[in-house]
Design a protein around this motif. Structure first.
Motif, short mmCIF file in Angstrom:
data_model
loop_
_atom_site.label_atom_id
_atom_site.label_comp_id
_atom_site.label_asym_id
_atom_site.label_seq_id
_atom_site.Cartn_x
_atom_site.Cartn_y
_atom_site.Cartn_z
N ASP A 43 0.82 -1.21 0.00
CA ASP A 43 0.00 0.00 0.00
C ASP A 43 0.85 1.27 0.00
O ASP A 43 1.74 1.44 0.84
N GLY A 44 0.57 2.16 -0.94
CA GLY A 44 1.23 3.46 -0.96
C GLY A 44 2.73 3.44 -1.17
O GLY A 44 3.41 4.41 -0.86
N CYS A 45 3.28 2.36 -1.74
CA CYS A 45 4.74 2.26 -1.82
C CYS A 45 5.34 3.17 -2.89
O CYS A 45 6.51 3.53 -2.83
N ALA A 46 4.56 3.56 -3.90
CA ALA A 46 5.09 4.44 -4.95
C ALA A 46 5.42 5.80 -4.35
O ALA A 46 4.67 6.34 -3.53
N ASP A 47 6.56 6.37 -4.75
CA ASP A 47 7.02 7.60 -4.12
C ASP A 47 7.93 8.39 -5.06
O ASP A 47 8.13 8.01 -6.22
N GLU A 101 1.89 3.41 6.03
CA GLU A 101 2.06 4.00 7.36
C GLU A 101 3.42 4.67 7.49
O GLU A 101 3.55 5.73 8.12
N ALA A 102 4.46 4.07 6.91
CA ALA A 102 5.79 4.67 6.97
C ALA A 102 5.80 6.04 6.30
O ALA A 102 6.42 6.99 6.80
N SER A 103 5.11 6.16 5.18
CA SER A 103 5.04 7.45 4.50
C SER A 103 4.27 8.47 5.32
O SER A 103 4.66 9.64 5.42
N HIS A 104 3.15 8.04 5.92
CA HIS A 104 2.37 8.97 6.73
C HIS A 104 3.18 9.53 7.90
O HIS A 104 2.94 10.64 8.36
N GLU A 105 4.13 8.75 8.38
CA GLU A 105 4.95 9.19 9.50
C GLU A 105 6.27 9.80 9.05
O GLU A 105 7.07 10.24 9.87
N GLY A 106 6.51 9.80 7.74
CA GLY A 106 7.71 10.42 7.20
C GLY A 106 8.99 9.64 7.46
O GLY A 106 10.08 10.22 7.47
N HIS A 107 8.88 8.31 7.62
CA HIS A 107 10.04 7.48 7.94
C HIS A 107 10.59 6.81 6.68
O HIS A 107 10.09 5.77 6.24
N VAL A 108 11.62 7.40 6.10
CA VAL A 108 12.18 6.90 4.84
C VAL A 108 12.72 5.49 5.00
O VAL A 108 12.41 4.58 4.22
N THR A 142 1.99 7.32 -1.97
CA THR A 142 1.95 8.05 -0.71
C THR A 142 3.33 8.66 -0.51
O THR A 142 4.30 7.93 -0.29
N PHE A 143 3.42 9.97 -0.60
CA PHE A 143 4.71 10.63 -0.60
C PHE A 143 5.23 10.87 0.82
O PHE A 143 4.52 11.40 1.68
N LEU A 144 6.48 10.51 1.02
CA LEU A 144 7.15 10.80 2.29
C LEU A 144 7.26 12.31 2.52
O LEU A 144 7.17 12.78 3.65
N ARG A 145 7.43 13.05 1.44
CA ARG A 145 7.60 14.50 1.55
C ARG A 145 6.37 15.16 2.14
O ARG A 145 6.46 16.06 2.99
N VAL A 153 -9.56 -13.65 5.20
CA VAL A 153 -8.67 -14.51 5.97
C VAL A 153 -8.02 -13.69 7.08
O VAL A 153 -7.30 -12.72 6.81
N GLU A 154 -8.29 -14.05 8.32
CA GLU A 154 -7.69 -13.35 9.46
C GLU A 154 -6.34 -13.97 9.79
O GLU A 154 -6.22 -15.19 9.91
N VAL A 155 -5.33 -13.15 9.96
CA VAL A 155 -3.97 -13.62 10.21
C VAL A 155 -3.51 -13.11 11.57
O VAL A 155 -3.36 -11.90 11.77
N PRO A 156 -3.25 -14.00 12.53
CA PRO A 156 -2.71 -13.56 13.81
C PRO A 156 -1.38 -12.83 13.61
O PRO A 156 -0.52 -13.28 12.86
N GLY A 157 -1.24 -11.69 14.26
CA GLY A 157 -0.01 -10.93 14.13
C GLY A 157 -0.04 -9.89 13.03
O GLY A 157 0.91 -9.10 12.89
N ALA A 158 -1.11 -9.86 12.24
CA ALA A 158 -1.26 -8.83 11.20
C ALA A 158 -1.84 -7.59 11.86
O ALA A 158 -2.97 -7.61 12.36
N THR A 159 -1.08 -6.49 11.88
CA THR A 159 -1.46 -5.32 12.66
C THR A 159 -1.89 -4.11 11.83
O THR A 159 -2.44 -3.17 12.37
N GLY A 160 -1.57 -4.10 10.54
CA GLY A 160 -1.83 -2.91 9.75
C GLY A 160 -0.82 -1.81 10.02
O GLY A 160 -1.04 -0.64 9.68
N TYR A 161 0.33 -2.20 10.62
CA TYR A 161 1.34 -1.21 10.96
C TYR A 161 2.72 -1.80 10.64
O TYR A 161 2.84 -2.91 10.10
N LEU A 162 3.77 -1.09 11.00
CA LEU A 162 5.13 -1.51 10.66
C LEU A 162 5.55 -2.78 11.38
O LEU A 162 6.48 -3.47 10.93
N ASP A 163 4.89 -3.11 12.49
CA ASP A 163 5.24 -4.31 13.23
C ASP A 163 4.43 -5.53 12.81
O ASP A 163 4.41 -6.55 13.50
N THR A 164 3.77 -5.47 11.68
CA THR A 164 2.94 -6.58 11.23
C THR A 164 3.78 -7.84 10.99
O THR A 164 4.99 -7.75 10.73
#
Length: 401
Positions: free
Chosen positions: A9-13, A303-310, A348-351, A263-274
């Motif tokens: 998701d949103g990896c293009a930059d 999520e990484a882009s939304h937080e500006g973490h390159v 999703t742009f980091l900028r 399909v529900e996956v244990p440990g899938a968080t929707g965040y960087l620690d997924t």
């Protein structure tokens, strides 16, 4: 034939100074995505029409082969479907974020990735304090992602198509006063948002969060309103039985509306620690269980882009490549005929820390796909093939052609 779509998701930059002028896709080590590009077709696709707001609701609908100009009614109704909430023909669903606003600016559209339990407790407080009649109803979701329903019953809804709201993840670090709801129903939405400020300021949930050093949720943010959409079942449209793996309610909702299994996956968080590896394993298991087509959605890059973490965005891409794309592609090759597609839904742009309109790179290989020149999977290589789809909803038809 088994087929898989993997959505980082949103990896293009854009090119990043911190990465020596490379995009995150160019800087990341993604040998498995590159291998797909070397053996198949790579190009660019535009999944979000300019007249619609850029987001995963529009982008994934287009990526799944449905023209959002025809089928999209709003983000919140899709998330209502994920929670099993049936909407009547006159009902409205509204997305309700728990956000942190400081000094009039949007500090965090997630309230510091608020926990499910804290989020649910605050939503319960809102329901008790603000919705004493039969028309309004808050529904707790996952973390900061919640819903507000308006069921008009015997009276006309205050909303209409001219009601305009803004996604909070699009205004990180910006003054919120410039982005409040406008149009029909705006006064109702603004009143609820204003009431939440006092309720949350006095909430023991927030007092405990502050004591722990966590960000408090200072208010709700209402946006993404809409009525129930009507989507043609995916199997009827493309002839295959689908399943979706995601940690995001939005994708669950679209999947259910399309007739897919979720399909529900244990440990899938929707965040960087997924748990990337768990998503890869469950994708293979779902194919083994009989699904013809599996979608694996990963939110971490967005999520990484939304937080500006390159660096976190690069790391997330490498995790997706190593633990999802690689194992899934290897399994598919062992089954004979197959097809695999990798594509984000939108940039999703980091900028800017926000979703954007514009083209994103796709790459796909398997039966029927010849090589069209790309040696790597990234924005520049995709543009170099000259293969451009102006209407993103055409890509799925090509994938299954």
């Amino acid at each position: 034939m088994k087929s898989v779509l993997i959505i980082p998701d949103g990896c293009a930059d854009e090119p990043q100074p911190e990465l020596g002028g490379l995009t995150p896709l160019q800087a990341a080590s993604v040998p498995n995505m590159d291998e797909i590009a070397r053996h198949g077709m790579t190009g660019l696709t535009d999944n979000v029409p300019e007249s619609l707001p850029s987001g995963s609701d529009v982008g994934t609908m287009s990526l799944f082969g449905y023209d959002p100009l025809v089928f999209h009614t709003g983000r919140a109704p899709l998330e209502a479907a994920a929670q099993g909430i049936a909407l009547g023909p006159d009902d409205w669903a509204i997305r309700c974020n728990l956000v942190t606003v400081e000094n009039g600016r949007m500090k965090s559209f997630t309230s510091g990735q608020i926990s499910n339990s804290d989020g649910a407790a605050l939503i319960t407080e809102m329901q008790k304090a603000c919705c004493g009649d039969e028309y309004w109803k808050f529904h707790a979701g996952v973390s900061y992602r919640n819903l507000l329903l308006y069921r008009p019953r015997d009276r006309k809804a205050p909303f209409s198509d001219d009601t305009h709201t803004v996604a909070p993840h699009d205004i990180t670090d910006q003054a919120v006063a410039e982005h409040l709801p406008m149009g029909s129903g705006a006064c109702d939405l603004r009143a609820l948002m204003e009431k939440s400020q006092k309720i949350f300021a006095e909430s023991p949930v927030n007092a405990a969060r502050i004591a722990r050093g966590d960000l408090p949720a200072t208010q709700i943010w209402l946006w993404g309103q809409g009525k129930a959409p009507s989507l043609t079942p995916f199997k009827e449209r493309y002839g295959v039985q689908g399943a979706v793996i995601t940690a995001v309610d939005l994708l669950r909702g679209i999947g259910r509306l399309l007739g897919w299994s979720v399909v529900e996956v244990p440990g899938a968080t929707g965040y960087l620690d997924t748990d990337y590896a768990a998503k890869g394993r469950h994708a293979i298991q779902t194919l083994q269980a009989g699904a013809d087509f599996v979608v694996v959605h990963v939110e971490a890059t967005d999520e990484a882009s939304h937080e500006g973490h390159v660096r976190e965005k690069v790391k997330a891409l490498e995790e997706i490549d190593q633990k999802i794309v690689g194992p899934v592609h290897e399994y598919l090759r062992q089954q004979g005929d197959y097809r695999i597609l990798v594509s984000p839904d939108h940039p999703t742009f980091l900028r800017t820390k926000t979703h954007s309109h514009g083209f994103v790179p796709f790459t796909m290989c398997g039966r029927g796909f010849g090589h069209n020149g790309a040696r790597t999977y990234d924005e520049v290589a995709a543009a170099g093939t000259g293969d451009v789809l102006i209407h993103g909803h055409d890509l799925m038809g090509r994938f299954f052609a």
